[in-house]
Scaffold this active site. Structure first.
Site: not given
Ligand code: GLA
Length: 393
Positions: A209, A317
């Site tokens: 991220e 995910e």
């Protein structure tokens, strides 16, 4: 035809558990592992003819996808600590595990040891691997491989790691010191797993991220609330990959992992271009925290775009949120359509190597109330499970 029948049957079974208490805190229910098959093979007059046939028993997910890509699950230590209850569900469906938290820096960095001998640990932060040990041992015992998530992230990395005296309020260290700490940390983590668990780790989320236009600098590199950016500067992503490549064993794939990949393909590709040109990265991990209303076509086109740029792809995910159990069937179709799209790409030569769901059941999810996973709070397979499975056939 049979597939549709089984799908409908699962929907009925799933709707049958609507009355079960969903704990608002998302905690575990009193279910036992025995519930796993109950939810699938529960006999009703309409379904006897189907369920009596052994070839209609639900195949394990990973076995169904054998030859296509790995099927993984994210697990917290609390699940691994209850192997009598969850062990069989894990081993029958998955051939890859990601630790939900136990391989993140806040689990691995050892604050007491760092502070105890500052001169020794100043550029060589001390680490410990106790939190993930049971998961790694479980994986080895059952022949399951692991993704290492994650080395460099602005979140779940304590502020003290970036300061002169390893205290929360200390002065941030210089760029040189932080680069040395980063190198040492990456070398320690990769070195530990290479030595203690050779062959266990097949993929590493080197950076998580790091790109976000809202919180980013002029190039979209995350700046706000990132101590990595504050101490090292915008090239912290580059250096993380330099060190990861330096210390990762041969054959371990190095990933950049991010959310909202559908909307930030160019941002990601542009910011990774030097790293890619220097062959420091292998893949892009698309987190895939989705909702049932999202566009599968858009997601698939993002996969194609990353693949065209030469990256290995993993969904790292995956979870698909819904608003109520009334949407179980739509969720099942969403999983089926998404996985069908991925299988098609794979068969066309796109390098998709793993799809990981972010939790074992709707009792083990960070998206409380959204019921995003393949099994319900009682571990019964949902239409989502059948949809996921059907796409492999
Ligand atoms: C991000 C991280 C995961 C996890 C989820 C929320 O996607 O990559 O490790 O923390 O947020 O649970």
């Amino acid at each position: 035809m049979r597939r549709m029948l089984l799908f409908s049957m699962l929907a009925l079974a799933a709707l049958g558990v609507i009355g079960c208490a969903a704990r608002p805190d998302g905690g575990e229910t009193g279910a036992t592992a025995g519930n796993v098959t109950d939810g699938v093979s529960e006999k009703t007059p309409e379904t006897d003819a189907v369920t009596d046939k052994p070839d209609e028993a639900p195949a394990a997910l990973a076995a169904a996808y054998d030859g296509l890509f790995k099927i993984g699950v994210a697990l917290p230590a609390s699940v691994i600590n209850e192997q009598a209850r969850y062990g069989e569900v894990i081993t029958s469906d998955f051939n890859s595990i990601t630790c939900e938290n136990e391989m993140k820096p806040d689990s691995i960095l050892d604050v007491d040891a760092c502070r105890a001998n500052l001169s020794e640990s100043y550029t060589s932060p001390k680490v410990r691997f106790t939190a993930a040990k049971r998961t790694a041992d479980f994986a080895v015992k059952h022949g399951i491989k692991m993704r290492l998530h994650t080395l460099v992230w602005h979140s779940q990395t304590p502020r003290w790691f970036f300061t002169e005296d390893y205290t929360d309020n200390g002065e941030p260290v210089s760029r040189e010191v932080m680069l040395a700490r980063m190198e040492s940390y990456i070398a320690s983590v990769l070195g530990y797993y290479a030595e203690e668990y050779p062959g266990l780790i097949y993929a590493v989320d080197v950076v998580n991220e790091a790109f976000d236009t809202g919180d980013g600098d002029e190039n979209g590199i995350r700046m706000k609330k990132s101590m990595w950016y504050e101490t090292i500067g915008p090239d912290f992503v580059y250096w993380a990959f330099v060190y990861a490549r330096r210390y990762a064993p041969e054959g371990v794939s190095l990933f950049y992992n991010d959310y909202a990949c559908m909307w930030k393909q160019d941002l990601i590709l542009n910011n990774l271009s030097r790293i890619k040109d220097e062959e420091l990265i292998d893949g892009i991990g698309m987190q895939a925290h989705l909702s049932v209303g999202d566009s599968i076509a858009q997601f698939i086109s993002a996969v194609e775009k990353f693949a065209d740029a030469g990256y290995e792809i993993q969904l790292t995910e995956l979870d698909v949120g819904i608003k109520s159990k009334e949407e179980y069937m739509s969720q099942g179709r969403f999983y089926e359509n998404l996985l069908t799209g991925l299988v098609r790409l794979k068969k066309r030569g796109v390098n998709i190597t793993a799809v990981t769901v972010w939790g074992l059941s709707d009792a083990h999810t960070w998206r409380r109330g959204e019921m995003p996973l393949l099994r319900d709070e009682n571990l019964a397979a949902k239409p989502a499970y059948e949809g996921f499975l059907s796409a492999a056939k």
